[in-house]
Write a protein that holds these residues in place. Structure first.
Motif, PDB file in Angstrom:
ATOM      1  N   CYS A   1      -2.781   9.846   5.009  1.00 53.86           N
ATOM      2  CA  CYS A   1      -2.162   9.770   5.884  1.00 53.86           C
ATOM      3  C   CYS A   1      -2.396  11.232   6.359  1.00 53.86           C
ATOM      4  O   CYS A   1      -1.745  12.290   6.280  1.00 53.86           O
ATOM      5  CB  CYS A   1      -1.200   8.663   6.456  1.00 53.86           C
ATOM      6  SG  CYS A   1      -1.307   7.378   6.619  1.00 53.86           S
ATOM      7  N   VAL A   2      -3.463  11.263   7.441  1.00 55.64           N
ATOM      8  CA  VAL A   2      -3.370  12.659   7.705  1.00 55.64           C
ATOM      9  C   VAL A   2      -2.970  13.266   9.517  1.00 55.64           C
ATOM     10  O   VAL A   2      -3.365  12.373   9.867  1.00 55.64           O
ATOM     11  CB  VAL A   2      -5.157  14.013   7.509  1.00 55.64           C
ATOM     12  CG1 VAL A   2      -5.071  15.242   8.395  1.00 55.64           C
ATOM     13  CG2 VAL A   2      -5.792  13.411   6.232  1.00 55.64           C
ATOM     14  N   PHE A   3      -1.922  13.894   9.417  1.00 55.78           N
ATOM     15  CA  PHE A   3      -1.137  13.836  10.420  1.00 55.78           C
ATOM     16  C   PHE A   3      -1.084  15.699  10.858  1.00 55.78           C
ATOM     17  O   PHE A   3      -0.313  16.196  10.661  1.00 55.78           O
ATOM     18  CB  PHE A   3       0.525  13.618  10.354  1.00 55.78           C
ATOM     19  CG  PHE A   3       0.576  11.860  10.090  1.00 55.78           C
ATOM     20  CD1 PHE A   3       1.238  11.081  11.276  1.00 55.78           C
ATOM     21  CD2 PHE A   3       1.060  11.843   9.069  1.00 55.78           C
ATOM     22  CE1 PHE A   3       1.430   9.972  11.084  1.00 55.78           C
ATOM     23  CE2 PHE A   3       1.265  10.252   8.342  1.00 55.78           C
ATOM     24  CZ  PHE A   3       2.215   9.567   9.626  1.00 55.78           C
ATOM     25  N   GLY A   4      -1.678  16.212  12.336  1.00 55.57           N
ATOM     26  CA  GLY A   4      -1.505  17.167  12.515  1.00 55.57           C
ATOM     27  C   GLY A   4      -3.437  16.620  12.873  1.00 55.57           C
ATOM     28  O   GLY A   4      -4.595  16.273  12.448  1.00 55.57           O
ATOM     29  N   ASN A   5      -3.467  17.811  14.554  1.00 56.71           N
ATOM     30  CA  ASN A   5      -5.144  18.328  14.599  1.00 56.71           C
ATOM     31  C   ASN A   5      -5.231  19.784  14.553  1.00 56.71           C
ATOM     32  O   ASN A   5      -4.732  20.517  13.625  1.00 56.71           O
ATOM     33  CB  ASN A   5      -4.523  18.797  16.480  1.00 56.71           C
ATOM     34  CG  ASN A   5      -4.181  16.842  16.457  1.00 56.71           C
ATOM     35  OD1 ASN A   5      -5.050  15.802  16.565  1.00 56.71           O
ATOM     36  ND2 ASN A   5      -3.203  17.090  17.429  1.00 56.71           N
ATOM     37  N   SER A   6      -6.481  19.866  15.301  1.00 57.27           N
ATOM     38  CA  SER A   6      -7.054  21.630  14.680  1.00 57.27           C
ATOM     39  C   SER A   6      -6.312  22.507  15.807  1.00 57.27           C
ATOM     40  O   SER A   6      -7.046  21.570  16.933  1.00 57.27           O
ATOM     41  CB  SER A   6      -8.946  21.676  14.569  1.00 57.27           C
ATOM     42  OG  SER A   6      -9.190  20.871  12.984  1.00 57.27           O
ATOM     43  N   PRO A   7      -5.806  23.532  15.908  1.00 55.35           N
ATOM     44  CA  PRO A   7      -5.643  24.100  16.661  1.00 55.35           C
ATOM     45  C   PRO A   7      -6.943  24.745  17.818  1.00 55.35           C
ATOM     46  O   PRO A   7      -8.209  25.359  17.513  1.00 55.35           O
ATOM     47  CB  PRO A   7      -4.459  24.951  16.249  1.00 55.35           C
ATOM     48  CG  PRO A   7      -4.052  24.916  14.858  1.00 55.35           C
ATOM     49  CD  PRO A   7      -5.572  23.911  15.011  1.00 55.35           C
ATOM     50  N   ALA A   8      -6.339  24.807  19.015  1.00 57.54           N
ATOM     51  CA  ALA A   8      -7.632  25.360  20.007  1.00 57.54           C
ATOM     52  C   ALA A   8      -7.803  26.356  19.781  1.00 57.54           C
ATOM     53  O   ALA A   8      -6.981  27.543  19.106  1.00 57.54           O
ATOM     54  CB  ALA A   8      -6.746  25.042  21.380  1.00 57.54           C
TER      55      ALA A   8
ATOM     56  N   THR B   1       0.758  -1.431  -0.228  1.00 58.63           N
ATOM     57  CA  THR B   1      -0.242  -0.207  -0.201  1.00 58.63           C
ATOM     58  C   THR B   1       0.693   1.497   0.247  1.00 58.63           C
ATOM     59  O   THR B   1       2.266   1.539   1.123  1.00 58.63           O
ATOM     60  CB  THR B   1      -0.626  -0.300   1.278  1.00 58.63           C
ATOM     61  OG1 THR B   1      -1.769  -1.293   0.955  1.00 58.63           O
ATOM     62  CG2 THR B   1      -2.365   0.835   1.106  1.00 58.63           C
ATOM     63  N   ARG B   2       0.900   2.098  -0.825  1.00 59.54           N
ATOM     64  CA  ARG B   2       1.543   2.778  -0.918  1.00 59.54           C
ATOM     65  C   ARG B   2       0.897   4.335  -0.234  1.00 59.54           C
ATOM     66  O   ARG B   2      -0.597   4.702   1.147  1.00 59.54           O
ATOM     67  CB  ARG B   2       1.186   3.815  -1.864  1.00 59.54           C
ATOM     68  CG  ARG B   2       1.378   2.524  -3.553  1.00 59.54           C
ATOM     69  CD  ARG B   2       2.947   2.117  -2.739  1.00 59.54           C
ATOM     70  NE  ARG B   2       3.717   3.066  -3.182  1.00 59.54           N
ATOM     71  CZ  ARG B   2       5.402   3.027  -4.656  1.00 59.54           C
ATOM     72  NH1 ARG B   2       4.332   2.585  -5.530  1.00 59.54           N
ATOM     73  NH2 ARG B   2       5.717   3.648  -4.550  1.00 59.54           N
ATOM     74  N   VAL B   3       1.699   5.279   0.582  1.00 61.34           N
ATOM     75  CA  VAL B   3       1.176   6.040   1.352  1.00 61.34           C
ATOM     76  C   VAL B   3       1.528   7.732   1.598  1.00 61.34           C
ATOM     77  O   VAL B   3       2.608   7.809   0.837  1.00 61.34           O
ATOM     78  CB  VAL B   3       1.861   6.067   2.896  1.00 61.34           C
ATOM     79  CG1 VAL B   3       1.676   7.461   3.756  1.00 61.34           C
ATOM     80  CG2 VAL B   3       1.364   4.361   3.641  1.00 61.34           C
ATOM     81  N   LEU B   4       0.256   8.606   1.129  1.00 62.93           N
ATOM     82  CA  LEU B   4       0.181   9.613   0.412  1.00 62.93           C
ATOM     83  C   LEU B   4      -0.029  10.249   1.879  1.00 62.93           C
ATOM     84  O   LEU B   4      -1.240  10.342   2.223  1.00 62.93           O
ATOM     85  CB  LEU B   4      -0.664  10.045  -0.143  1.00 62.93           C
ATOM     86  CG  LEU B   4       0.121   9.067  -1.521  1.00 62.93           C
ATOM     87  CD1 LEU B   4      -1.695   9.725  -2.534  1.00 62.93           C
ATOM     88  CD2 LEU B   4       0.889   9.434  -2.114  1.00 62.93           C
ATOM     89  N   SER B   5       0.929  11.715   2.656  1.00 63.60           N
ATOM     90  CA  SER B   5       0.681  12.312   3.896  1.00 63.60           C
ATOM     91  C   SER B   5       0.507  13.666   3.511  1.00 63.60           C
ATOM     92  O   SER B   5       0.741  14.030   2.797  1.00 63.60           O
ATOM     93  CB  SER B   5       1.735  11.996   4.627  1.00 63.60           C
ATOM     94  OG  SER B   5       2.078  10.440   4.949  1.00 63.60           O
ATOM     95  N   PHE B   6      -0.789  14.107   4.580  1.00 65.63           N
ATOM     96  CA  PHE B   6      -0.732  15.765   4.967  1.00 65.63           C
ATOM     97  C   PHE B   6      -0.777  15.322   5.720  1.00 65.63           C
ATOM     98  O   PHE B   6      -0.555  14.843   6.840  1.00 65.63           O
ATOM     99  CB  PHE B   6      -1.736  15.940   4.600  1.00 65.63           C
ATOM    100  CG  PHE B   6      -2.861  17.278   5.302  1.00 65.63           C
ATOM    101  CD1 PHE B   6      -2.688  18.045   4.355  1.00 65.63           C
ATOM    102  CD2 PHE B   6      -2.170  17.574   6.119  1.00 65.63           C
ATOM    103  CE1 PHE B   6      -2.712  19.632   5.068  1.00 65.63           C
ATOM    104  CE2 PHE B   6      -2.605  18.562   6.925  1.00 65.63           C
ATOM    105  CZ  PHE B   6      -3.315  19.901   6.487  1.00 65.63           C
TER     106      PHE B   6
END
Length: 405
Positions: free
Chosen positions: A242-249, A205-210
């Protein structure tokens, strides 16, 4: 302890609110950790000592000090009452704190600290280094910055203030963010196997990341559109986004919006929300292509970190991205705001191993040649020296300087 010349080291304050963690905090920490303490005593000051930034600094074994609760002036949408409270209460408290701590320089790194601490620095007699990491149209950088900053540093040519109300007269410098050259590059095959096992996906499986904060400027919803279109147009290539990160407070909840969009598009397990991960290097090494759909990104940290690890990048031809990527040599630059523009470079990279290897090698070579924390620290020290001398000597400059790297 003096620096060998008989001079005492200067005290530099790095103030933060502390309610989020992002690239500006990582860049500031790299600087703090690599300053020569015989010349500079850096002090990180957090208004929120129980927030995400405090937790991050604790994990990094980085000392910081807290600040008593203050009524601060928001970066946007303030009221006349808020301004009055700032002027009569917060400003005197901050100015007194700066004097009591004997700070020589206040080095601000985001909109809220530029305003709150910048004005207080001038009242307290400290020098102000305004590190602009954002929009070239930002009102603060164009209106307040030219009036109160002893020196302004921008992270790219793109992010220089477009319409300053007063000439900076040599007080403006471009210094790219600091990057540690990895002493050990993670094994890509092992990193990929570990990630796919965590996700329960088949080998191959190929991984495309944000990777980044889920804020509008970085266009996380466009990343979902890119994945959706790629899955439909290239069903023969098994991929996961893959989405790495969160919405800031306190910001718009784009993570929830992205999850809803995935559901509406029927993407199911094709997109995974990974949250904030640190260190990020193993996940960058597991990534086949880093996708950067951002608009107005001053100079993205993750883009350069990917290049160090040989992970190819497909990014919008906007903001500071063209300053880091040479199209079709060290990565790919595509038309902004267009999911379709990402299709060709992504399919080429994922289906042509020779092209992938060529881009990977060129990107890694460029990163190792061009970026270093040591060079960044040297250039910032020149800014500190200039800030300390300029008011005292009344120096005047005619040209805006640019310091690369």
């Amino acid at each position: 302890m003096s620096d060998g010349t008989g001079r005492e080291p200067i005290r530099v304050c790095f103030p933060f609110v502390g309610d989020d963690v992002g690239g500006s905090h990582i860049s500031a920490l790299k600087l703090v950790q690599n300053l020569d303490t015989s010349r500079v005593i850096p002090v990180l000051v957090l208004q929120e000592t129980m927030g995400p930034l405090a937790a991050f600094l604790t994990r990094e074994s980085q000392p910081f000090m807290g600040l008593p609760p203050l009524t601060t002036l928001p970066a946007k949408g303030t009221t006349l009452g808020g301004v009055a409270t700032y002027l009569t209460s917060t400003l005197p408290q901050l100015s007194r704190f700066i004097r009591e701590q004997r700070f020589d320089i206040i080095h601000t790194n985001d909109g809220r600290t530029h305003i709150n601490w910048g004005i207080a620095a001038r009242f307290a007699g400290a020098r102000l280094v305004w590190h602009h990491r954002g929009d070239p149209d930002a009102k603060g950088a164009n209106i307040l910055g030219p009036l109160i900053a002893d020196r302004m540093v921008t992270v790219s040519r793109f992010s220089r203030p477009k319409h300053p109300i007063r000439s900076f007269n040599g007080r403006l410098s471009v210094i790219h963010s600091p990057f540690d050259q990895p002493s050990v590059v993670p094994d890509r095959a092992a990193a990929k196997a570990t990630l796919l096992k965590e996700l329960g996906l088949a080998p191959g499986t190929r991984v495309l990341s944000f990777i980044g904060g889920l804020i509008e400027r970085k266009r996380p919803l466009l990343f979902i559109d890119i994945l959706d279109r790629f899955v439909r147009e290239h069903p023969q290539i098994p991929v996961v986004g893959c989405v790495f990160g969160n919405s800031p407070a306190g910001s718009q909840d784009l993570e929830s919006a992205a999850r809803i969009r995935c559901s509406e598009r029927g993407l199911g397990q094709a997109v995974r929300f990974m949250g904030f991960r640190n260190p990020i290097e193993p996940f960058l090494a597991a990534t086949d292509v880093l996708v950067v759909p951002a608009m107005g990104e001053p100079f993205g940290r993750t883009l350069i970190e990917a290049m160090f690890l040989g992970t190819p990048v497909v990014a919008t031809d906007h903001g500071g991205n063209p300053e880091a990527i040479e199209n079709e040599r060290t990565g790919f630059l595509v038309t902004p705001e267009d999911a379709g523009a990402f299709m060709e470079p992504l399919s080429r990279l994922l289906s042509n191993p020779r092209l992938w290897a060529r881009i990977s090698d060129a990107a890694r070579d460029h990163a190792f040649f061009s970026y270093s924390t040591h060079r960044h620290v040297e250039n910032v020290m020149k800014i500190y020296d200039g800030a300390l001398c300029s008011r005292k000597a009344g120096l005047a400059f005619d040209l805006t300087s640019e310091i690369g790297g």
